[in-house]
Design a protein around this motif. Structure first.
Motif, PDB file in Angstrom:
ATOM      1  N   PRO A 116      39.190  42.764  33.600  1.00 40.41           N
ATOM      2  CA  PRO A 116      37.815  42.278  33.631  1.00 40.41           C
ATOM      3  C   PRO A 116      37.698  41.272  34.892  1.00 40.41           C
ATOM      4  O   PRO A 116      38.647  40.240  34.881  1.00 40.41           O
ATOM      5  N   ILE A 145      33.133  44.771  33.956  1.00 39.50           N
ATOM      6  CA  ILE A 145      34.122  45.901  33.690  1.00 39.50           C
ATOM      7  C   ILE A 145      34.370  46.753  34.948  1.00 39.50           C
ATOM      8  O   ILE A 145      33.327  47.699  34.798  1.00 39.50           O
ATOM      9  N   TRP A 189      37.066  44.117  22.522  1.00 43.89           N
ATOM     10  CA  TRP A 189      36.885  45.303  22.967  1.00 43.89           C
ATOM     11  C   TRP A 189      36.249  46.263  21.992  1.00 43.89           C
ATOM     12  O   TRP A 189      36.695  46.337  21.134  1.00 43.89           O
ATOM     13  N   THR A 233      30.992  49.400  30.389  1.00 41.09           N
ATOM     14  CA  THR A 233      31.322  50.197  31.567  1.00 41.09           C
ATOM     15  C   THR A 233      29.913  50.956  32.047  1.00 41.09           C
ATOM     16  O   THR A 233      29.250  51.467  31.253  1.00 41.09           O
ATOM     17  N   CYS A 283      37.003  52.624  34.390  1.00 40.24           N
ATOM     18  CA  CYS A 283      38.220  52.670  33.417  1.00 40.24           C
ATOM     19  C   CYS A 283      38.724  54.108  33.840  1.00 40.24           C
ATOM     20  O   CYS A 283      37.973  55.109  33.706  1.00 40.24           O
TER      21      CYS A 283
END
Length: 462
Positions: A265, A254, A281, A341, A257
């Motif tokens: 992704p 990932i 998610w 992440t 963000c």
């Protein structure tokens, strides 16, 4: 002894009988029926040998070497054995050079031997030592050497494909070459489709199977070539249909963000043609080291179920986890793969939209704007006075979202300035409203009486 025995019909009526191999270990008897010349028959007489028949000494009566002295030919030693039941007769194959030097061929112990490339130029012979079944050895007999052995035509005696016929597997070709010293043989790999078309592939002795090979057959064509350039007839072999591998998520990453930036992704799939996978998610306050599905589900909140996801303001400051269930086009699923992440979702850079001012009363203005970029902190508000020549002056003390007109503002325009400040102190660019209309003084009037004054007059008379 007590056995009546079996008549030897081939010796009936004869006074002699030659002992055979089948008689070994048995007694031989002779029965005579006397008959007088007038036909009178007397009592038969039976005469039994004193000992059992013993085998003769193991002997090779003849030994011949059959076959041409050409590489690749299988030479056969034909012999005639005598001396009881034959046991494990010993054969020795010998190569002799032109100067008389000889060497026994290691491992060649049967009655046949295939001439090899290393035998070229030598003479070949075979010796035979007869062995009876009870282990008694006879005299060694050797053939004449024949040769010299010459190279055979280049040929591929056998061609095989070994390995897993599965995507991700490796196929290896094994070719047995004959025909003198091996040169630069030609080996070609092809991918054969059901419609008969072929794709030539680049490979040596091994081929790693990839997605494009699934549902196809792999064909190898081997053309033998001798060191002098002479080519033999090509030989080919084809594999079974290559099957797809088990669906598997190889990697899942990932990227960084940011608020309102759609996340795509980075993933790698293996296992046939990829179908529509399942994506989930999650949002969590802490960065989890253990991404077991049960643990993630228990301490996280589901926020999306598609491959792409756009974080919103509520995601800022949280970690995002993606669970991917890889799925093959036939619906077969693999083990889920999860990724988190590296950092929490970052807020967008603070900015403000649609900054404008509104006149709420004759001498009161209000400034507004739409904040964007994470959570808003203590944003800065300023008011400006702009004269007719375009000179813009920041009004001291005017630091709220409302402003009351002062005498100095007459014949000028007012502007509202909005500087966005994020909750973590990051400051964005100041944006201005459009200038207001020119500020004029209002008309004088008494809005309402605020009290009464009483005048008292006194008149004096003479």
């Amino acid at each position: 002894e007590d056995d009546e025995g079996s008549p030897l019909s081939e010796a009936s009526g004869l006074l002699q009988y030659r002992i055979k191999k089948e008689d070994v270990g048995k007694f031989v008897s002779f029965k005579c029926i006397p008959i007088r010349n007038d036909g009178i028959v007397g009592e038969p007489g039976v005469f039994m040998g004193n000992d059992r028949v013993t085998p003769g000494n193991p002997t090779v009566l003849s030994l011949e070497l059959n076959g041409e002295a050409i590489e690749g030919t299988t030479m056969v030693a034909n012999r005639r054995y005598w001396g009881g039941e034959e046991g494990d007769t010993v054969f020795r194959w010998v190569l002799t050079s032109s100067d008389g030097t000889w060497n026994e061929i290691e491992g060649a112990t049967s009655s046949s031997y295939s001439l090899k490339c290393d035998d070229i130029g030598f003479y070949v012979s075979v010796s035979c030592e007869p062995v009876r079944i009870d282990g008694v050895h006879g005299s060694l007999v050797t053939t004449e050497a024949i040769g010299p052995i010459i190279p055979g035509p280049p040929a591929c005696r056998s061609l095989e494909l070994a390995g897993s016929m599965l995507e991700g597997g490796r196929l290896t070709s094994h070719a047995e070459y004959t025909g003198g010293v091996k040169g630069n043989c030609i080996q070609q790999w092809f991918r054969s489709h059901d419609d008969g078309s072929k794709d030539e592939l680049i490979a040596d002795e091994c081929l790693d199977l990839v997605l494009a090979d699934v549902d196809c057959r792999i064909e190898v064509i081997f053309t033998p070539v001798r060191e002098d350039g002479v080519q033999g007839s090509p030989k080919s072999v084809s594999s079974d249909t290559i099957l797809p591998g088990e669906p598997k998520g190889v990697s899942l990453v990932i990227p960084e963000c940011f608020e309102d930036n759609e996340i795509s992704p980075i993933k790698a799939y293996f296992g046939g043609k990829e179908g529509t996978g399942k994506y989930t998610w999650f949002r969590t306050t802490e960065k989890l080291d253990n991404l077991e599905p049960e643990l993630v589900a228990s301490c996280s909140e589901v926020v999306g179920e598609t491959l792409l996801y756009k974080p919103s303001l509520v995601d800022v400051g949280f970690y995002l986890i993606l669970c991917w269930v890889p799925t093959r086009c036939d619906g077969k699923t693999g083990d889920p793969l999860m990724a988190i992440t590296d950092n929490p979702v970052m807020a967008a850079f603070p900015s403000v939209l649609d900054v404008n001012l509104k006149k709420t009363s004759s001498d009161l203005y209000s400034g507004v704007g739409i904040y964007y970029g994470g959570y808003e902190g203590s944003s800065l508000h300023k008011w400006y006075r702009e004269s007719s020549d375009g000179t813009r002056i920041c009004i001291d003390g005017a630091a709220s979202s409302t402003y009351e007109v002062a005498d100095a503002d007459y014949s000028c325009h007012l502007l509202f300035g909005y500087t966005p400040v994020r909750s973590d102190g990051v400051i964005g660019e100041e944006k201005f409203s459009e200038p207001s209309d020119i500020i004029f003084p209002g008309k004088l009037y008494v809005s309402e009486p605020i009290g009464y004054i009483t005048f008292k007059f006194s008149i004096l008379c003479n």
